[in-house]
Design a protein around this motif. Structure first.
Motif, mmCIF file in Angstrom:
data_model
loop_
_atom_site.group_PDB
_atom_site.id
_atom_site.type_symbol
_atom_site.label_atom_id
_atom_site.label_comp_id
_atom_site.label_asym_id
_atom_site.label_seq_id
_atom_site.Cartn_x
_atom_site.Cartn_y
_atom_site.Cartn_z
ATOM 1 N N THR A 46 22.923 42.915 52.370
ATOM 2 C CA THR A 46 21.662 43.193 53.051
ATOM 3 C C THR A 46 20.748 44.117 52.259
ATOM 4 O OG1 THR A 46 20.741 43.926 55.172
ATOM 5 C CG2 THR A 46 22.589 45.191 54.301
ATOM 6 N N LEU A 47 21.312 44.886 51.316
ATOM 7 C CA LEU A 47 20.506 45.752 50.447
ATOM 8 C C LEU A 47 19.963 45.009 49.232
ATOM 9 C CD1 LEU A 47 22.664 49.020 50.471
ATOM 10 C CD2 LEU A 47 20.523 48.612 51.685
ATOM 11 N N GLY A 48 20.328 43.751 49.097
ATOM 12 C CA GLY A 48 19.880 42.971 47.951
ATOM 13 C C GLY A 48 20.802 43.055 46.762
ATOM 14 N N ARG A 49 21.893 43.787 46.897
ATOM 15 C CA ARG A 49 22.833 43.912 45.786
ATOM 16 C C ARG A 49 23.639 42.622 45.633
ATOM 17 N NH1 ARG A 49 25.981 49.271 47.485
ATOM 18 N NH2 ARG A 49 26.370 47.864 49.249
ATOM 19 N N MET A 50 24.008 42.327 44.394
ATOM 20 C CA MET A 50 24.791 41.133 44.103
ATOM 21 C C MET A 50 26.271 41.495 44.041
ATOM 22 S SD MET A 50 22.384 38.956 44.004
ATOM 23 C CE MET A 50 23.461 37.557 43.640
ATOM 24 N N TRP A 51 27.089 40.616 44.640
ATOM 25 C CA TRP A 51 28.540 40.799 44.660
ATOM 26 C C TRP A 51 29.190 39.689 43.854
ATOM 27 C CZ3 TRP A 51 31.276 44.710 47.347
ATOM 28 C CH2 TRP A 51 30.452 45.593 48.057
ATOM 29 N N PHE A 52 30.117 40.064 42.992
ATOM 30 C CA PHE A 52 30.804 39.113 42.135
ATOM 31 C C PHE A 52 32.311 39.237 42.348
ATOM 32 C CE2 PHE A 52 27.163 40.761 39.464
ATOM 33 C CZ PHE A 52 26.294 39.738 39.818
ATOM 34 N N GLY A 53 32.935 38.124 42.679
ATOM 35 C CA GLY A 53 34.386 38.091 42.807
ATOM 36 C C GLY A 53 35.015 37.586 41.524
ATOM 37 N N THR A 54 35.862 38.388 40.923
ATOM 38 C CA THR A 54 36.524 38.010 39.671
ATOM 39 C C THR A 54 38.025 37.837 39.912
ATOM 40 O OG1 THR A 54 37.113 40.226 38.860
ATOM 41 C CG2 THR A 54 34.833 39.484 38.514
ATOM 42 N N ARG A 55 38.730 37.490 38.873
ATOM 43 C CA ARG A 55 40.182 37.357 38.986
ATOM 44 C C ARG A 55 40.873 38.714 38.973
ATOM 45 N NH1 ARG A 55 42.284 33.098 34.783
ATOM 46 N NH2 ARG A 55 44.055 33.021 36.215
ATOM 47 N N GLU A 56 40.062 39.763 38.836
ATOM 48 C CA GLU A 56 40.623 41.119 38.883
ATOM 49 C C GLU A 56 39.608 42.059 39.510
ATOM 50 O OE1 GLU A 56 41.920 44.400 35.669
ATOM 51 O OE2 GLU A 56 42.855 42.429 35.342
ATOM 52 N N GLY A 57 39.285 41.815 40.762
ATOM 53 C CA GLY A 57 38.470 42.770 41.480
ATOM 54 C C GLY A 57 37.149 42.243 42.004
ATOM 55 N N TRP A 82 45.247 48.078 50.273
ATOM 56 C CA TRP A 82 45.390 47.110 49.196
ATOM 57 C C TRP A 82 44.464 45.932 49.478
ATOM 58 C CZ3 TRP A 82 47.608 46.958 44.507
ATOM 59 C CH2 TRP A 82 47.716 45.713 43.880
ATOM 60 N N ILE A 83 43.515 45.676 48.558
ATOM 61 C CA ILE A 83 42.578 44.565 48.750
ATOM 62 C C ILE A 83 42.809 43.447 47.743
ATOM 63 C CG2 ILE A 83 40.803 46.061 49.745
ATOM 64 C CD1 ILE A 83 39.288 45.708 47.018
ATOM 65 N N GLY A 84 43.885 43.528 46.985
ATOM 66 C CA GLY A 84 44.216 42.454 46.065
ATOM 67 C C GLY A 84 43.374 42.468 44.808
ATOM 68 N N ASN A 85 43.415 41.354 44.101
ATOM 69 C CA ASN A 85 42.751 41.261 42.805
ATOM 70 C C ASN A 85 41.889 40.015 42.640
ATOM 71 O OD1 ASN A 85 43.744 43.665 41.353
ATOM 72 N ND2 ASN A 85 45.762 42.716 41.595
ATOM 73 N N SER A 86 42.480 38.851 42.919
ATOM 74 C CA SER A 86 41.813 37.592 42.602
ATOM 75 C C SER A 86 40.917 37.145 43.761
ATOM 76 C CB SER A 86 42.856 36.511 42.294
ATOM 77 O OG SER A 86 42.220 35.324 41.881
ATOM 78 N N ILE A 87 39.599 37.243 43.551
ATOM 79 C CA ILE A 87 38.619 36.916 44.592
ATOM 80 C C ILE A 87 38.197 35.461 44.415
ATOM 81 C CG2 ILE A 87 36.475 37.608 45.708
ATOM 82 C CD1 ILE A 87 38.551 39.867 45.478
ATOM 83 N N SER A 88 38.389 34.644 45.452
ATOM 84 C CA SER A 88 38.079 33.217 45.341
ATOM 85 C C SER A 88 36.850 32.806 46.143
ATOM 86 C CB SER A 88 39.279 32.385 45.804
ATOM 87 O OG SER A 88 39.638 32.711 47.139
#
Length: 697
Positions: A46-57, A82-88
């Motif tokens: 909502t702030l306009g920031r971009m979110w990127f899911g990587t294989r490590e965070g 614990w939020i894990g690592n690999s974001i799909s």
């Protein structure tokens, strides 16, 4: 003559370049702060920031810096989570609660609250493989079940039970149906209808499903190409290596629609576009060194609120561009095998009548590149050779369009003339027989009428291009390391920190223009009875030769980003382009306003000596220490550079960073969502930091 073709484009995959509107990319990688270079999912909060899911965070980008979360994170009063690592997958838009970012990590579903800056785990059973927004809530697949997560009640319920052997890859919804892409085709489940489910493409491993604004369905498979459903008719798009009539690769990963209705899709071999008006396919094929993709394998695509498209690659980070305009790009002159060729910077540049760009370097000779950023010629000096470039240290160049000749002034090699048609050099230090000539150290060359004006250690000379004879001008001209000439033949050069004006026709007519500036003059440009004078430390000075008036622009009295200005050129629209130690600036000569592309946005530093060239298409080329930056006038008004909304992102009180908490001693919500802060009298050491929202609506 020593002439060698320096390199051949390494990307000749017989893909068709989108020449009419080539897409040039900016890139964010590990060097910019990404936690890992494989970007598998993208969203926007909502702030306009971009979110990127990587294989490590999970990474968040505010337009200036990147912050990432991975593994075990601090989570307020709950301690660690614990939020894990690999974001799909990431879902952050079209939700009832617009202040949360939902993501799948290591097959678990999580949410991040933008206001409280806290994470929560939505489901503890794992095996979550896909999700999407539906009526403001979240639909997600867990094994063979589709669950609905209500964002108001925070309760989940089974929405659909699929056959037990079903493995879900993707969920897509429209106003009538839910489309479930599985490893064995597509299940179409109507919303609130009586008719039975439909099954499409049995046996196909469906990787992505996308419905465009015309309600056409785009279906990407994991390994077997692309399908398109229009009016209930399914067609398979043919495999076409050049990308003109179909897809360049059978692995289809993601889709996005731009503001013009064109469909972009990512494949293993690169990014493609379907032109909705012309019904044609094309592949993006811009080499990386000329502003292309950092990696061809595209896994994620996202269009932000400004219309920019973000493309996540497997090992090249994230690239972004705007399909409706050519953004700032950079041609990396040393991206290829240039270890044997040293240079400090790209100096003066000239465009010939073919549209080829000639480049001078400080130590690397002369190059010529065409409109496709391909190297046409590369000239370097060869010891003991009299028939090539005399020296690699090139200080100045000018172009004689009438005769198609390039005049090259070098340091220690003298003046050289290159016949572009005949591809031959004429070196005055060895081939010219008269003693009346400039020596081996040339400062500046400029074409004026049918003559080439040359300044050197021995003074200023006029070279008649018809007779090929020099005339030595009187000593009053000096060495003239910096000069320009107006259309009336007035020669402007430096005299200390002032300007000397001398008539080329009648040299005894001289005038000293007092600038009252402390900084050394670095460049003079004469245009339409105006002198635009760059200085090293005193900003830019504009002298009106008719009115005899001076206006000085500095970082103190204007929006000029720095008082160190190196060079200037006028665009075809009458805008003045300035370069300096803080980047590239455009000066509106009518409105007297400045707009800049700051140095921290550019890929390489600009230093004193770097050059500027304006093409007949009004494209601006700027030399730097690694190559050439290409910009257009519209880029100075880009939302990525200007009018960036600022919000306060964090606060330190008495040297301790304050996080939002339920107790709310200082903050109950993050600072961006806080209107009022109450502090005790002892809490009087306060620091607040602001962030830029490049895409805030």
């Amino acid at each position: 003559m020593m002439r060698k073709l320096f390199f051949i484009l390494f990307i000749l995959l017989i893909l068709t370049t989108i020449k009419s509107n080539a897409q040039y990319f900016q890139n964010l990688s590990v060097g910019n702060g990404l936690s890992q270079p494989s970007v598998m999912a993208i969203g926007q909060d909502t702030l306009g920031r971009m979110w990127f899911g990587t294989r490590e965070g999970l990474n968040v980008y505010d337009g200036g810096k990147i912050k990432y979360y991975k593994g075990e994170v601090d989570n307020g009063k709950d301690g660690k989570l614990w939020i894990g690592n690999s974001i799909s997958s990431i879902v952050s838009e079209n939700l009832v609660d617009g202040n949360k970012v939902y993501f799948i990590s290591d097959f678990f579903l999580y949410a991040y609250d933008v206001q409280t800056e806290l994470f929560c785990k939505i489901d503890n059973r794992g095996k979550v493989t896909a999700m999407t927004a539906y009526k403001g809530n979240i639909l997600y697949a867990q094994r063979n079940n589709i669950f609905l997560y209500d964002l108001k009640t925070h309760k989940k319920s089974i929405y659909k039970i699929l056959p037990e052997s079903t493995s879900v890859n993707v969920i897509e919804v429209d106003r009538d149906n839910m489309y479930v892409g599985t490893t064995d085709g597509i299940i179409i489940s109507p919303f609130g209808a009586l008719w039975e489910e439909q099954y499409l493409l049995p046996g196909e491993d469906i990787y992505r499903i996308y419905e465009d604004s015309k309600h056409n369905l785009w279906i990407g498979t994991r390994m077997n190409g692309l399908y398109r459903r229009v009016n209930d008719r399914i067609e398979k798009i043919p495999l076409c290596p050049n990308g003109i009539n179909g897809i360049i690769d059978p692995q289809i990963r993601e889709f996005v629609e731009d503001d013009d209705g064109n469909i972009w899709f990512g494949t293993f071999m690169g990014l493609q576009k379907y032109d909705i008006k012309n019904h044609t396919y094309a592949a993006v094929n811009i080499p990386q060194y000329a502003g292309g993709l950092n990696h061809p394998s595209i896994f994620s695509l996202f269009k932000d609120r400004q219309g920019n498209i973000w493309a996540g690659s497997y090992f090249g980070g994230v690239n972004y561009f705007n399909p409706t305009r050519n953004s700032v790009i950079h041609y990396d002159y040393q991206a290829k095998d240039l270890s044997s060729l040293y240079y400090s910077y790209i100096g003066e540049m000239i465009m010939d009548k073919r549209g080829n760009l000639w480049i001078s370097t400080d130590g690397g000779g002369v190059s010529c590149i065409d409109r496709g950023w391909r190297t046409v010629e590369q000239f370097t000096a060869t010891p003991l050779s009299r028939h090539g470039l005399p020296h690699n240290n090139v200080k100045s160049m000018c172009y004689d369009m009438d005769n198609d000749m390039l005049y090259i002034g070098t340091h220690l090699g003298g003046l050289s003339r290159y016949d572009i048609k005949k591809k031959t050099f004429y070196n005055y230090s060895t081939d010219y027989k008269s003693p009346v000539m400039p020596g081996r150290i040339i400062h500046h060359v400029k074409k004026w009428k049918n003559k080439i004006v040359v300044s050197s250690r021995e003074g200023v000379f006029l070279l008649d291009t018809r007779s090929n004879r020099f005339t030595h001008l009187p000593d009053c001209f000096g060495e003239a390391m910096i000069f320009d000439i107006d259309k009336n033949g007035t020669f402007y050069t430096t005299s200390g920190n002032n300007i000397k004006a001398i008539s080329l026709d009648t040299p005894h007519k001289q005038e000293i223009i007092s600038l009252h500036a402390l900084g050394e003059v670095s460049h003079i440009l004469s245009v339409d009875k105006k002198l635009y004078i760059c200085t090293l430390g005193s900003g830019m000075i504009v002298y009106d030769t008719s009115l005899k008036t001076i206006n000085t622009y500095t970082s103190y009295n204007s929006n000029l980003p720095s008082n160190y200005c190196y060079s200037s050129r006028l665009t075809l629209n009458g805008k003045l382009i300035l370069i300096g130690d803080r980047g590239i600036t455009m000066f509106d000569t009518d409105k007297k306003t400045f707009a800049s592309i700051k140095q921290d946005y550019l890929k390489a530093p600009i230093i004193y000596g770097c050059g500027i060239c304006i093409s007949k298409e009004n494209i601006i080329y700027v030399g730097d220490t690694k190559g050439i930056t290409r910009v257009e006038e519209s880029d100075f008004l880009s939302p990525l550079q200007h009018k960036q909304p600022i919000y306060f992102s964090n606060i330190n009180v008495n040297n301790a960073i304050i996080h939002p908490s339920e107790e709310g001693k200082i903050l109950k919500k993050s600072l961006a969502f806080t209107d009022r802060i109450d502090l005790a009298s002892s809490q009087n050491n306060i620091t607040m930091c602001g962030d830029k929202s490049t895409n805030k609506p």
